[in-house]
Motif scaffolding. Structure first.
Motif, mmCIF file in Angstrom:
data_model
loop_
_atom_site.group_PDB
_atom_site.id
_atom_site.type_symbol
_atom_site.label_atom_id
_atom_site.label_comp_id
_atom_site.label_asym_id
_atom_site.label_seq_id
_atom_site.Cartn_x
_atom_site.Cartn_y
_atom_site.Cartn_z
ATOM 1 N N VAL A 257 0.889 -0.962 0.057
ATOM 2 C CA VAL A 257 0.006 0.218 -0.075
ATOM 3 C C VAL A 257 0.859 1.382 0.138
ATOM 4 O O VAL A 257 1.899 1.352 0.638
ATOM 5 N N LEU A 258 0.420 2.172 -0.795
ATOM 6 C CA LEU A 258 0.942 3.383 -0.837
ATOM 7 C C LEU A 258 -0.409 4.414 -0.292
ATOM 8 O O LEU A 258 -1.005 4.411 -1.028
ATOM 9 N N CYS A 259 -0.151 4.964 1.211
ATOM 10 C CA CYS A 259 -1.476 5.617 1.644
ATOM 11 C C CYS A 259 -1.048 7.153 1.661
ATOM 12 O O CYS A 259 0.076 7.626 2.131
ATOM 13 N N GLU A 260 -1.615 7.972 1.078
ATOM 14 C CA GLU A 260 -1.618 9.577 1.073
ATOM 15 C C GLU A 260 -1.802 9.588 2.524
ATOM 16 O O GLU A 260 -2.448 9.133 3.372
ATOM 17 N N LYS A 261 -1.110 10.873 3.098
ATOM 18 C CA LYS A 261 -1.428 11.206 4.292
ATOM 19 C C LYS A 261 -2.757 11.981 4.583
ATOM 20 O O LYS A 261 -3.275 12.129 3.755
ATOM 21 N N PRO A 262 -3.282 11.696 5.808
ATOM 22 C CA PRO A 262 -2.817 11.060 6.907
ATOM 23 C C PRO A 262 -3.055 9.390 6.932
ATOM 24 O O PRO A 262 -3.692 8.669 6.011
ATOM 25 N N LEU A 263 -2.001 8.830 7.588
ATOM 26 C CA LEU A 263 -2.416 7.285 7.469
ATOM 27 C C LEU A 263 -3.673 7.185 8.010
ATOM 28 O O LEU A 263 -4.534 6.332 7.557
ATOM 29 N N THR A 264 -3.974 7.656 9.407
ATOM 30 C CA THR A 264 -5.449 7.740 9.835
ATOM 31 C C THR A 264 -5.480 9.032 10.544
ATOM 32 O O THR A 264 -4.434 9.555 10.824
ATOM 33 N N PRO A 265 -6.661 9.428 10.911
ATOM 34 C CA PRO A 265 -6.820 10.919 11.495
ATOM 35 C C PRO A 265 -6.428 10.735 13.019
ATOM 36 O O PRO A 265 -6.076 12.236 13.461
ATOM 37 N N ASP A 266 -6.159 9.898 13.475
ATOM 38 C CA ASP A 266 -5.975 10.077 15.039
ATOM 39 C C ASP A 266 -4.869 8.740 15.371
ATOM 40 O O ASP A 266 -4.789 7.802 14.591
ATOM 41 N N SER A 267 -4.207 8.791 16.586
ATOM 42 C CA SER A 267 -3.278 7.823 16.913
ATOM 43 C C SER A 267 -3.838 6.737 17.401
ATOM 44 O O SER A 267 -3.158 5.511 17.392
ATOM 45 N N ILE B 38 2.998 -1.080 4.284
ATOM 46 C CA ILE B 38 2.542 0.368 4.081
ATOM 47 C C ILE B 38 3.557 1.291 3.805
ATOM 48 O O ILE B 38 4.651 1.335 4.540
ATOM 49 N N GLN B 39 3.469 2.072 2.792
ATOM 50 C CA GLN B 39 4.289 3.229 2.805
ATOM 51 C C GLN B 39 3.287 4.592 2.779
ATOM 52 O O GLN B 39 2.290 4.536 2.193
ATOM 53 N N VAL B 40 3.540 5.725 3.657
ATOM 54 C CA VAL B 40 2.842 6.728 3.808
ATOM 55 C C VAL B 40 3.313 7.882 2.898
ATOM 56 O O VAL B 40 4.481 8.078 2.762
ATOM 57 N N GLY B 41 2.342 8.535 2.307
ATOM 58 C CA GLY B 41 2.664 9.536 1.304
ATOM 59 C C GLY B 41 3.318 10.871 1.719
ATOM 60 O O GLY B 41 2.560 11.948 1.425
#
Length: 338
Positions: free
Chosen positions: A95-105, A123-126
């Motif tokens: 997966v390449l996931c644009e930021k945010p990974l998710t909205p909260d920790s 996972i790679q974060v964008g």
């Protein structure tokens, strides 16, 4: 997979997702768009129609299960990232996931736990600034130690304008989050506390938006980072940084491209938005993700980096509301991300 092109499902076909579809189809090598996903079926079909062998879906799960899909690029709104990420991990899809990974920790931790259960990164974060040529030069210089220990990092982040719905919280979670990641990456230090200072708002800011803001990070290595966030500057899109070290300084983002001298004036151009400013960085980011995926590897910003950014954002939003220095609360870094 190294002997064939990577079939990518692009989830979300808004401004960013559509640009990634164009990028995969027209710019980079080693991949093709096998599926596009959007809740707007007509928009998804419109994109898919122009791409040979591409199918349109409204359901991300159906797209991930489709024949020919080897990897996923997530460009949908942040609140729906977790569901798509967990589904991709359950299928062991890169997966390449644009930021945010998710909205909260808290939700980011659930993604971390799911990836750790696989026993390998997927996972790679964008955070695309890590792929910008100037940021890469600054990173190499700081890592070399030629300027000595970094003491301060001055950052400026300016937008022409923002939508009327843009909130104070979004100044942190949608904009300053990039400086959070860059500071962690450039300095190789974690952010431990955040302070937000509010000058008098610009008359160009939408009603209720406190813009500009000065955001200050403290790190576990003793460095201090300050970020001028000015989302309604009116004149262009600028991202700049200056590292102040023991034996010198280094500055990027001045935009000294083509300069003209005419009619008694000299000057150049300022890019209008992030897509224009970081076009090469996006190309390089996606190409390296495709190359690593075809090798069976995961490189670039990790799910840990996405979690860390979420945790710092939470501290930043609290600091915005309270006016107080706010500590960042994070778990210990898991071994998978060491």
């Amino acid at each position: 997979m190294t002997n064939r092109t990577l079939g990518v499902a692009v989830i979300g076909t808004g401004k960013m997702g559509a640009d990634h579809v164009r990028r995969i189809n027209d710019v980079i090598s080693g991949a093709h768009v096998a599926a596009v996903v959007d809740i707007d079926e007509a928009r998804a079909k419109g994109l898919a129609y122009a791409l040979e062998g591409c199918r349109a879906y409204t359901d991300p799960v159906a797209a991930m299960a489709a024949d020919g899909v080897d990897a996923v690029l997530i460009a949908s709104p942040g609140p729906v990232h977790e569901t798509a990420l967990l589904e991709a991990l359950a299928r062991d899809l890169p997966v390449l996931c644009e930021k945010p990974l998710t909205p909260d920790s808290v939700s980011a931790l659930r993604v971390l736990e799911a990836e750790q259960q696989l026993g390998h990164r997927r996972i790679q974060v964008g955070f695309m600034r890590r792929f910008d040529s100037e940021y890469l030069q600054l990173k190499e210089l700081l890592a070399s130690g030629r300027l000595g220990r970094p003491l301060l990092l001055h950052c400026r982040h300016r937008n022409v304008s923002v939508h009327d719905y843009f909130t104070n919280e979004m100044l942190i979670s949608d904009s300053v989050v990039h400086e959070m990641d860059c500071a962690r990456w450039l300095l190789e230090q974690e952010i431990t506390a955040v302070t937000v200072i509010h000058p008098t708002p610009s008359s160009n800011a939408p009603e209720g938006l406190s813009d500009p803001q000065l955001v200050v990070f403290e790190t576990d290595g003793g460095a201090v980072v300050n970020v001028e966030m000015f989302a309604t500057c009116g004149f262009g899109y600028q991202v700049q940084a200056e590292a102040v070290c023991e034996n010198g300084t280094a500055r990027i983002g001045e935009g000294h491209g083509l300069l003209t001298n005419t009619a008694g004036r000299w000057g150049g151009e300022i890019t209008p938005d992030f897509i224009a400013r970081f076009a090469d960085a996006y190309d390089r980011e996606v190409q390296r993700w495709v190359d690593a995926t075809r090798r069976g590897e995961a490189t670039g910003p990790s799910a840990w980096d996405g979690y860390a950014a979420a945790a710092v954002c939470e501290a930043g939003i609290t600091a915005q509301l309270t006016g107080q220095r706010t500590p960042v609360v994070m778990i210990e870094r898991p071994a998978l991300y060491a």
